[in-house]
Design a protein around this motif. Structure first.
Motif, PDB file in Angstrom:
ATOM      1  N   ALA A  41       0.851  -1.194   0.000  1.00 47.49           N
ATOM      2  CA  ALA A  41       0.000   0.000   0.000  1.00 47.49           C
ATOM      3  C   ALA A  41       0.887   1.243   0.000  1.00 47.49           C
ATOM      4  O   ALA A  41       1.909   1.282   0.688  1.00 47.49           O
ATOM      5  CB  ALA A  41      -0.896  -0.013   1.228  1.00 47.49           C
ATOM      6  N   ASN A  59      -6.104  -0.436  -7.340  1.00 49.73           N
ATOM      7  CA  ASN A  59      -7.113  -0.026  -6.368  1.00 49.73           C
ATOM      8  C   ASN A  59      -7.237  -1.047  -5.229  1.00 49.73           C
ATOM      9  O   ASN A  59      -7.427  -0.682  -4.076  1.00 49.73           O
ATOM     10  CB  ASN A  59      -8.449   0.145  -7.095  1.00 49.73           C
ATOM     11  N   ILE A  61      -5.026  -2.867  -3.761  1.00 46.69           N
ATOM     12  CA  ILE A  61      -4.006  -2.797  -2.704  1.00 46.69           C
ATOM     13  C   ILE A  61      -3.586  -1.370  -2.372  1.00 46.69           C
ATOM     14  O   ILE A  61      -2.607  -1.148  -1.684  1.00 46.69           O
ATOM     15  CB  ILE A  61      -2.767  -3.635  -3.094  1.00 46.69           C
ATOM     16  N   ASP A  62      -4.361  -0.396  -2.875  1.00 48.79           N
ATOM     17  CA  ASP A  62      -4.137   1.012  -2.531  1.00 48.79           C
ATOM     18  C   ASP A  62      -2.762   1.527  -2.964  1.00 48.79           C
ATOM     19  O   ASP A  62      -2.035   2.155  -2.179  1.00 48.79           O
ATOM     20  CB  ASP A  62      -4.329   1.223  -1.024  1.00 48.79           C
TER      21      ASP A  62
ATOM     22  N   TYR B 136      -7.202  -7.959   2.496  1.00 43.15           N
ATOM     23  CA  TYR B 136      -6.864  -6.833   1.621  1.00 43.15           C
ATOM     24  C   TYR B 136      -7.088  -5.492   2.326  1.00 43.15           C
ATOM     25  O   TYR B 136      -6.323  -4.553   2.110  1.00 43.15           O
ATOM     26  CB  TYR B 136      -7.627  -6.917   0.298  1.00 43.15           C
ATOM     27  N   ASN B 137      -8.076  -5.405   3.178  1.00 43.99           N
ATOM     28  CA  ASN B 137      -8.274  -4.144   3.909  1.00 43.99           C
ATOM     29  C   ASN B 137      -7.150  -3.911   4.916  1.00 43.99           C
ATOM     30  O   ASN B 137      -6.700  -2.775   5.097  1.00 43.99           O
ATOM     31  CB  ASN B 137      -9.645  -4.128   4.590  1.00 43.99           C
ATOM     32  N   ARG B 139      -4.126  -4.981   4.485  1.00 46.85           N
ATOM     33  CA  ARG B 139      -2.946  -4.677   3.668  1.00 46.85           C
ATOM     34  C   ARG B 139      -3.007  -3.254   3.104  1.00 46.85           C
ATOM     35  O   ARG B 139      -1.975  -2.612   2.921  1.00 46.85           O
ATOM     36  CB  ARG B 139      -2.881  -5.701   2.545  1.00 46.85           C
ATOM     37  N   ARG B 140      -4.208  -2.775   2.799  1.00 43.05           N
ATOM     38  CA  ARG B 140      -4.361  -1.423   2.245  1.00 43.05           C
ATOM     39  C   ARG B 140      -3.922  -0.362   3.240  1.00 43.05           C
ATOM     40  O   ARG B 140      -3.450   0.691   2.868  1.00 43.05           O
ATOM     41  CB  ARG B 140      -5.834  -1.181   1.867  1.00 43.05           C
ATOM     42  N   ASP B 141      -4.148  -0.647   4.547  1.00 41.95           N
ATOM     43  CA  ASP B 141      -3.713   0.282   5.580  1.00 41.95           C
ATOM     44  C   ASP B 141      -4.247   1.691   5.321  1.00 41.95           C
ATOM     45  O   ASP B 141      -3.526   2.671   5.453  1.00 41.95           O
ATOM     46  CB  ASP B 141      -2.169   0.277   5.648  1.00 41.95           C
ATOM     47  N   SER B 142      -5.494   1.766   4.869  1.00 44.25           N
ATOM     48  CA  SER B 142      -6.066   3.070   4.526  1.00 44.25           C
ATOM     49  C   SER B 142      -7.310   3.320   5.361  1.00 44.25           C
ATOM     50  O   SER B 142      -8.139   2.436   5.542  1.00 44.25           O
ATOM     51  CB  SER B 142      -6.431   3.075   3.040  1.00 44.25           C
ATOM     52  N   SER B 146     -12.048   1.640   1.561  1.00 41.27           N
ATOM     53  CA  SER B 146     -11.929   0.211   1.863  1.00 41.27           C
ATOM     54  C   SER B 146     -12.511  -0.589   0.709  1.00 41.27           C
ATOM     55  O   SER B 146     -13.130  -0.018  -0.195  1.00 41.27           O
ATOM     56  CB  SER B 146     -12.659  -0.139   3.170  1.00 41.27           C
TER      57      SER B 146
END
Lengths: 109, 180
Positions: A41, A59, A61-62, B136-137, B139-142, B146
């Protein structure tokens, strides 16, 4: 380092709406399955791929931004999808190899 | 799998690159898909029971499992063919309706597909889909967006879906060896 700073230092073309972000690293690959399993990310993803399914992988994996290298033509539908999902698309005439070197040189690895 | 005590922190393990092969039977027109780790899967027509299979397409993909870093629970994803980004191609689709319900919340919808023929193959359970979504959420660390993963079984006609599959369909293909 911020994305805007990298864009300025590498003279990258901004092809979509731009949202400044912190960059966590660089991932270089032309395989979506590879990016989906290993990129992080907040990474910048460098690729020659320009098909719109790169947006789906980025998108998921941001990814902070995709740099499409070696002056690859980018279809309008890819740019439209990127804008819709807030994925930043950047273009460069440099090869992937040269871009990797330049990114390393400015302190991103 | 989801124990009450552990707040799972998933990591991807046992990643194996390979190919998703699509075959069709020339007798009954049934289509079958499967994941192959082989460099040389069967390209010649072969018989399997009443079917005569021929390779129609291949796309590079990756197999993986998820493992909890805290409690070592391992979850396999052999039933997952690929993920698709929903682009809202059909207004009467249940996935589109669900996406509309969450519009404005920066929640991106992905669809988990199984292997064909769907009626004969084991499909991902809701529990596994939730684990994949959590992974995946995490891993996104956002915090400002989401993802939500749903089953392709929400789609009436999955073959007509016009979303974006995350597969490598043109970079590296398996092809039969050239005849000399």
């Amino acid at each position: 380092m911020k994305l805007n700073e990298i864009i300025e230092k590498l003279s990258l073309k901004v092809l979509t709406n731009l949202e400044d972000k912190d960059i966590t690293g660089v991932y270089i690959s032309d395989m979506l399955s590879d990016v989906m399993s290993k990129a992080g990310a907040g990474n910048i993803w460098v690729t020659i791929q320009s098909h719109k399914n790169i947006i789906a992988a980025a998108n998921l994996i941001d990814i902070a931004a995709i740099i499409i290298s070696q002056g690859t033509d980018i279809p309008e539908e890819t740019i439209e999808l990127a804008n819709r999902y807030n994925v930043v698309l950047l273009g460069s005439d440099d090869s992937t190899f040269v871009l990797g070197g330049k990114l390393y040189q400015i302190g991103i690895a | 799998m989801q124990t009450q005590k552990c707040k799972h922190q998933w990591e991807m393990v046992n990643t194996n690159p390979g190919f998703i092969l699509t075959e069709a039977c020339h007798k009954c027109s049934q289509v079958s898909t499967y994941f192959s780790r082989e460099d040389n899967p069967p390209f010649e027509e072969y018989r399997d029971g009443e079917h005569f299979w021929n390779v129609m397409a291949s796309a590079q993909s990756v197999r993986f499992d998820l493992k909890c870093k805290l409690c070592n629970t391992l979850v396999t994803f052999d039933e997952l063919s690929s993920l698709l980004l929903c682009t809202g191609c059909k207004k009467d689709c249940d996935v589109y309706r669900l996406m509309e319900k969450y519009s404005g919340k920066r929640i991106w919808f992905y669809v988990a597909f199984g292997f064909k023929p769907y009626a004969d193959k084991l499909m991902l359970s809701d529990e596994k889909i939730k684990i994949l979504e959590d992974y995946y959420n995490q891993r996104r660390d956002s915090t400002n967006s989401s993802i939500k993963i749903v089953s392709f079984e929400m789609i009436d006609d999955p073959d007509s879906c016009a979303g974006e599959f995350i597969i490598d369909s043109s970079m590296l293909l398996l092809a039969p060896p050239e005849k000399k």
